[in-house]
Write a protein that holds these residues in place. Structure first.
Motif, short mmCIF file in Angstrom:
data_model
loop_
_atom_site.label_atom_id
_atom_site.label_comp_id
_atom_site.label_asym_id
_atom_site.label_seq_id
_atom_site.Cartn_x
_atom_site.Cartn_y
_atom_site.Cartn_z
N SER A 66 0.84 -1.20 0.00
CA SER A 66 0.00 0.00 0.00
C SER A 66 0.87 1.25 0.00
O SER A 66 2.10 1.18 0.09
CB SER A 66 -0.90 0.02 1.23
OG SER A 66 -0.16 0.38 2.38
N SER A 67 0.23 2.38 -0.07
CA SER A 67 0.91 3.66 0.11
C SER A 67 1.06 3.95 1.61
O SER A 67 0.50 3.24 2.44
CB SER A 67 0.11 4.78 -0.55
OG SER A 67 -0.14 4.50 -1.91
N TYR A 76 2.01 7.88 -2.35
CA TYR A 76 2.17 6.68 -3.17
C TYR A 76 3.64 6.26 -3.36
O TYR A 76 3.91 5.15 -3.80
CB TYR A 76 1.55 6.92 -4.56
CG TYR A 76 0.08 7.23 -4.52
CD1 TYR A 76 -0.85 6.20 -4.49
CD2 TYR A 76 -0.38 8.54 -4.52
CE1 TYR A 76 -2.22 6.47 -4.45
CE2 TYR A 76 -1.74 8.82 -4.48
CZ TYR A 76 -2.65 7.79 -4.44
OH TYR A 76 -3.98 8.06 -4.41
N ARG A 79 5.16 2.70 -2.03
CA ARG A 79 4.73 1.38 -2.49
C ARG A 79 5.94 0.56 -2.97
O ARG A 79 6.88 1.10 -3.55
CB ARG A 79 3.73 1.50 -3.62
CG ARG A 79 2.30 1.81 -3.18
CD ARG A 79 1.39 1.79 -4.39
NE ARG A 79 0.01 2.11 -4.03
CZ ARG A 79 -0.96 2.23 -4.92
NH1 ARG A 79 -0.71 2.05 -6.21
NH2 ARG A 79 -2.19 2.51 -4.53
#
Length: 344
Positions: A66-67, A76, A79
Motif C-alpha cells: 500500500s501507500s 504513493y 509502495r
C-alpha cells in the motif's frame, strides 16, 4: 531502557490498539488485491487509531503493497519498498496476530518509533500479510506518563534548622550527568535544563518542542538510549552562551553540591538563549544571574558570609573551617583560573 518501558506497559498498549487493528485487518481482507481500494480503506480508518503517525500494508514477504497513509493524505511513493529486514518483519509470523515492535529510528522522521502490527488472514485463515501502524515514541501515552510527574520538586525555602544534604543518584554520577547534558545541549537542540538534585529529576526543553518540557529521572537520563529521543541539531548561532560555558556551568553546579553539608545547591537551571542561570540553595529561595556573573562570582566569600550569618558565634569556626577544606577540593582550581584571567 525504552524497550523495558514498553514491556512494562504492553498490556495497556495492546488494549488500546488491538481492537481497532483487528477491525481494520478484517476490513482490508476484502480489498487486499486491489491497491487503490486498500489505500482508501486505510485512509478511512486512519483517524480511528489514536496517536498514529503512519499506517500501511505489507505482504507476507515483507514488501509494502500500500501507500503510506498519514494525517495529510496518501503518499504513493512508498509502495513496493522492501521492509523484510525491519525488526517487526523478522519477528512476525502467521500465527502471531498482534505484536508491538521494539524501538527503532524512523526513516521518515529520524525519531524513535515503535510499530503496532496485526496480521491479515482471509476467511480460510490463509496468511496474506499484515497492517502496520507507526507511532512517534514521544507521542505515546507511556512516554507522557513516564516523563511527567503529578508534583514537581518543591523549591528550597529558608529553614529554621538546616538539613544535612542527602546525596542522590546525580551526586553519584556527576561527571556522567554533566557529559550527557552537555552533549544534549550542544548537539541535540536543548536550550533549557533544570536539575533537581534532591528528587533526582531533570526538566528539559528542546528547540523542536519549545512549549513542552520533559521530565527524566536519573536512570532514564543515564541510559545509553537517551540521545535517541532528540534529533541532532546544530548549536543555535544566536545563543548567548557558548558550548564551553555550558560545560563550565554544569561543572560548577556539581561543585556547589559538595562544598558544605548544610549549605548546598538544591536545584540549578541554565538557559542558553537568554544566558541566565537559576539557583536554589538549601537555605533560601531561588536567585537568578547571568552566566558571566555566575562563572565569575567569588563563591568562597559568598559561602563564608552565608555561613557566618546562619550560625551562632560559638559554631562559626566549626562550620567555616571544614568549608575551607571543601573549597580547596572543589573550587580552588576555578578560583586560580579566575585570578590568572584577572591579572592578564
Amino acid at each position: 531502557m525504552w524497550v523495558k518501558m514498553i514491556g512494562k506497559q504492553s498490556r495497556a498498549l495492546k488494549a488500546l490498539f488491538e481492537p481497532t487493528m483487528l477491525k481494520l485487518s478484517k476490513a482490508c481482507v476484502l480489498c487486499w488485491s486491489d491497491l487503490e481500494r486498500l489505500d482508501n480503506m486505510l485512509s478511512i480508518h486512519f483517524s480511528s487509531i489514536p496517536y498514529c503517525h503512519i499506517i500501511y500494508a505489507v505482504d507476507k514477504f515483507g514488501k509494502q503493497i500500500s501507500s503510506n497513509i498519514n494525517a495529510y493524505g496518501i503518499d504513493y511513493s512508498y509502495r513496493n519498498q522492501d521492509l523484510s529486514k525491519r525488526p517487526y518483519s523478522i519477528n512476525l509470523h502467521s500465527k502471531q496476530h498482534f505484536m508491538l515492535s521494539s524501538v527503532y529510528m524512523s526513516q521518515n522522521t529520524g525519531r524513535p518509533c515503535i510499530s503496532v502490527i496485526h496480521s491479515v488472514n482471509d476467511d480460510s485463515q490463509q496468511f496474506l500479510g499484515f497492517i502496520v501502524a507507526d507511532f512517534d515514541f514521544r507521542n505515546l501515552p507511556l512516554a507522557i506518563r513516564s516523563y511527567e510527574s503529578n508534583s514537581l520538586p518543591h523549591s528550597c525555602k529558608r529553614r529554621q534548622v538546616l538539613e544535612v544534604c542527602t546525596k542522590g543518584a546525580f551526586d553519584k554520577y556527576p561527571t556522567e550527568l554533566q557529559g550527557i547534558l552537555t552533549k544534549l545541549i550542544s548537539e541535540h537542540g536543548l536550550f533549557h535544563v533544570t536539575i533537581h538534585y534532591a528528587s533526582t529529576q531533570v526538566m528539559l526543553w528542546s528547540m523542536d518542542e519549545p512549549y513542552q518540557y520533559r521530565i527524566y529521572d536519573a536512570k532514564q537520563l543515564l541510559d545509553q538510549d537517551m540521545y535517541l529521543l532528540y534529533s541532532r541539531l546544530p548549536y543555535p548561532a544566536n545563543a548567548k552562551v557558548s558550548t564551553c560555558q555550558v560545560q563550565e556551568v554544569l561543572e560548577r553546579f556539581n561543585n556547589l553540591r559538595g562544598i558544605d553539608e548544610q549549605i548546598y545547591l538544591c536545584s540549578g537551571s541554565l538557559n542558553i538563549m537568554n544566558g541566565m542561570v537559576g539557583l536554589s540553595f538549601s537555605f533560601d529561595g531561588t536567585q537568578y544571574m547571568s552566566v558571566e556573573d555566575f562563572l565569575n562570582k567569588n563563591w568562597y566569600q559568598w559561602f563564608e558570609s552565608v555561613t557566618l550569618s546562619l550560625t551562632d558565634a560559638s559554631e562559626r569556626n566549626r562550620d567555616v573551617f571544614p568549608m575551607n577544606k571543601n573549597f580547596e577540593k572543589y573550587l580552588s582550581p576555578i578560583l586560580k583560573t579566575q585570578d590568572s584571567l584577572a591579572s592578564v
